[in-house]
Scaffold this active site. Structure first.
Site, PDB file in Angstrom:
ATOM      1  N   GLU A  82       0.807  -1.218   0.000  1.00 23.07           N
ATOM      2  CA  GLU A  82       0.000   0.000   0.000  1.00 23.07           C
ATOM      3  C   GLU A  82       0.844   1.275   0.000  1.00 23.07           C
ATOM      4  O   GLU A  82       0.319   2.361  -0.237  1.00 23.07           O
ATOM      5  CB  GLU A  82      -0.938  -0.007   1.210  1.00 23.07           C
ATOM      6  CG  GLU A  82      -2.062  -1.046   1.081  1.00 23.07           C
ATOM      7  CD  GLU A  82      -2.923  -1.154   2.317  1.00 23.07           C
ATOM      8  OE1 GLU A  82      -2.508  -0.640   3.382  1.00 23.07           O
ATOM      9  OE2 GLU A  82      -4.004  -1.758   2.232  1.00 23.07           O
ATOM     10  N   GLU A 113       7.138 -21.930   7.937  1.00 23.19           N
ATOM     11  CA  GLU A 113       7.581 -21.067   9.035  1.00 23.19           C
ATOM     12  C   GLU A 113       8.607 -21.753   9.933  1.00 23.19           C
ATOM     13  O   GLU A 113       9.232 -21.110  10.776  1.00 23.19           O
ATOM     14  CB  GLU A 113       6.390 -20.625   9.882  1.00 23.19           C
ATOM     15  CG  GLU A 113       5.745 -21.702  10.720  1.00 23.19           C
ATOM     16  CD  GLU A 113       4.666 -21.134  11.631  1.00 23.19           C
ATOM     17  OE1 GLU A 113       4.806 -21.310  12.845  1.00 23.19           O
ATOM     18  OE2 GLU A 113       3.721 -20.514  11.130  1.00 23.19           O
TER      19      GLU A 113
END
Length: 272
Positions: A82, A113
């Protein structure tokens, strides 16, 4: 780490959820969510130190990296993605990295992960260096992918921060500028996409927005460098130009804006 407690994994304060009405569930979730801003407020001194460090690195030509897994990684990617349209910065200035790569943005990648070496490898693909700053995102503060990345950053003299939701976590102990937002047990036990995710999103908003203001990407309270990617943003930009230049002709202001591509450039060229 013997005294380390994962508050994010503690049992929910709410029981028998399947027997509650929709109204009861929504009210209870909202009640839990209301506690998050207060937890963020307690962490403001830590957030300030991290934001100052990030600003200094970026004012000196460095980049901001977010690195995480699962929900945390996705939130970092959202915030990074953004920044270009909102503040008009190049796509490579703020970079979000997630364990498992692009596939993991939409769906879980098994055991991604848990890889302690891949995080550093992913950072190296971007030619990470000591001018940059890396923020590890891990609600639990124990994600191996993030731990391994921050360890290597420390070895290579790269400044680091983190946003975690447990106090005294391994990730926080590795970070130069740790941010610990302790929101307590989740509404659904262990579901850190809820309060923990909300807390991380709030802090990411604070850091990136403040850094962009420090970089001169905002004037007054306006997004003068925003990309003109749709009619709504063009209209907003035209009104900014009209206000700043005291113009009354909408179409002339629009022509000026589109000619120069941003509110800031349009105003600068007209005022010359």
């Amino acid at each position: 780490m013997a005294d380390f407690i994962k508050y994010t994994e503690q049992p929910s304060n709410h029981r028998d959820l399947e027997h509650k009405t929709i109204a009861e569930l929504l009210t209870a979730i909202n009640g839990e969510d209301e506690t998050v801003p207060f937890a963020v407020e307690k962490a403001l001194p830590q957030i300030e130190r991290l934001t100052e460090a990030a600003s200094e690195q970026m004012l000196s030509g460095g980049r901001l990296f977010y690195i995480g897994a699962g929900t945390s990684g996705r939130l970092g990617i959202v915030d990074a993605s953004e920044c270009p349209p909102t503040f008009g910065v190049p796509p490579g200035l703020v970079i979000g990295i997630i364990a498992g790569g692009h596939e993991a943005i939409l769906q879980a990648v098994e055991f991604a992960e848990d890889d302690t070496e891949q995080g550093w490898k992913d950072l190296q693909e971007h030619k990470i260096n000591e001018h940059d700053v890396v923020i590890g995102l891990a609600a639990s503060g124990t994600t191996p992918y993030v731990i391994g990345a921050l360890e290597k950053c420390r070895e290579n003299g790269i400044p680091t921060g983190c946003i975690v939701c447990n106090p005294g976590s391994p990730v926080a102990q590795l970070a130069d500028y740790p941010v610990e937002v302790v929101v307590g047990p989740e509404f659904v036990t262990g579901s850190t996409r809820m309060k923990s995710g909300t807390a991380q999103k709030l802090v990411l908003n604070m850091i990136s927005t403040t850094v962009m203001i420090q970089l001169g990407r905002v004037e007054d309270n306006k997004m003068v460098n925003m990309q003109l990617t749709n009619d709504k943003l063009v209209d907003r930009g035209v009104k900014m130009v009209m206000e700043r230049l005291k113009m009354k002709d909408y179409e002339k202001a629009k022509d000026l804006l589109l000619k120069y591509g941003s509110v800031k450039k349009a105003i600068e060229m007209r005022e010359k």
